[in-house]
Design an enzyme around this catalytic site. Structure first.
Site, short mmCIF file in Angstrom:
data_model
loop_
_atom_site.label_atom_id
_atom_site.label_comp_id
_atom_site.label_asym_id
_atom_site.label_seq_id
_atom_site.Cartn_x
_atom_site.Cartn_y
_atom_site.Cartn_z
N LEU A 86 0.83 -1.24 0.13
CA LEU A 86 0.22 -0.14 -0.05
C LEU A 86 0.95 1.27 -0.24
O LEU A 86 1.93 1.37 0.74
CB LEU A 86 -0.85 0.11 1.26
CG LEU A 86 -1.72 -1.11 1.27
CD1 LEU A 86 -2.73 -0.99 2.81
CD2 LEU A 86 -2.59 -1.39 0.16
N ASP A 187 -6.23 -5.97 16.90
CA ASP A 187 -4.94 -5.32 17.53
C ASP A 187 -4.77 -3.86 16.94
O ASP A 187 -3.78 -3.61 16.13
CB ASP A 187 -3.65 -6.31 16.99
CG ASP A 187 -2.62 -5.84 17.59
OD1 ASP A 187 -2.50 -5.19 18.74
OD2 ASP A 187 -1.45 -6.17 17.09
#
Length: 279
Positions: A86, A187
């Protein structure tokens, strides 16, 4: 470059064009960026069971179909995980609201039981996910009590503080209503949120189903995602007991940080326990 990685790349039609380039932030696993004949990918090296859990989590988050960006899993095996790379950009003015709305969409994916069909890991800590029908029991039996015991066994919690934690865990039924189990990232600290040209992205999941405040409390543990995030997420008023829930669901990541990184997190655990005792 190791032959098993080259073989894995070739299995998904990729040919490396350079050597692995280490990326920062790999405290638990080794993370690299790699140029291939079809563009850049991210490669992670870790214990195979942890990588399998992460790969499954990424696929599940993508399948949820929210507006959040989730990197595609390209290949996984032999202790390697290959993912879509990304492009990170500066946070835009719209990103906070988009993150809030996208997380609300994710949490709307609910199931009958709290937990997950397989165990995974939060960092390097094994995360037991055997499902339970009651969320309070899951938080007590799968999260707070196991980590309190692990920290005590390593000398990181004394017996008195462990007993206070156990009393909070045993008292959840007195104030926390049971609720449908939302799909959670598991998380979601700020380092696992990236901002991209296509909007906010979430990475490194430890997915299961539980109270949605799991993700919210993690996001606020070391900062705040901002007012626009909460306005979009709540789509109205925050629940009256949000501060109490926030503190409760910060206990598990605080205990995990204490277990992984040591005594610097002891005071955070003790302050949170003290707050919950008088809430």
């Amino acid at each position: 470059m190791q032959a098993d990685l080259v073989e894995l790349l070739e299995s998904c039609g990729l040919r490396p064009q350079a050597e692995l380039r280490p990326l920062g932030g790999g405290d638990i696993a080794a993370v690299y960026r790699l140029t291939t004949d079809q563009g850049a990918v991210v490669v992670k090296r870790d214990e195979p069971t942890r990588l399998a859990g992460e790969a499954e989590g990424l696929r599940v988050l993508r399948e949820a179909g929210t507006r959040l960006v989730v990197p595609a899993v390209l290949a996984e095996g032999n202790g390697w995980l290959v993912m879509e790379a990304l492009e990170a950009t500066a946070r835009s003015a719209a990103d906070g609201a988009t993150l809030g709305a996208g997380l609300r969409e994710l949490h709307a994916c609910t199931g009958a039981e709290h937990g997950w069909p397989r165990d995974n890991a939060c960092g390097s800590t094994p995360q037991p996910n055997a499902p339970l029908p009651d969320g309070r029991a899951f938080q007590r039996e799968r999260r707070l009590l196991p980590l309190a015991a692990a920290c005590h066994a390593r000398g990181l919690l004394d017996g008195r503080l462990r007993a206070r934690l156990e009393a909070i865990a045993e008292g959840l039924d007195e104030w926390l209503p049971d609720a449908p189990a939302s799909l959670v990232h598991g998380d979601l600290w700020s380092g696992n949120v990236l901002f991209t040209p296509h909007g906010p992205a979430i990475i490194d999941p430890a997915v299961y189903r539980h109270y949605p405040e799991v993700d919210l409390a993690m996001l606020t543990l070391f900062g705040s995602p901002g007012e626009a995030f909460f306005t979009a997420y709540w789509n109205g008023e925050a629940p009256a007991d949000w501060p109490r829930r926030e503190a409760l669901f910060q206990l598990y990541p605080l205990l995990n940080h204490l277990l992984l990184f040591g005594g610097a997190y002891h005071s955070g655990v003790e302050r949170t326990v003290a707050w919950l005792e008088v809430a």
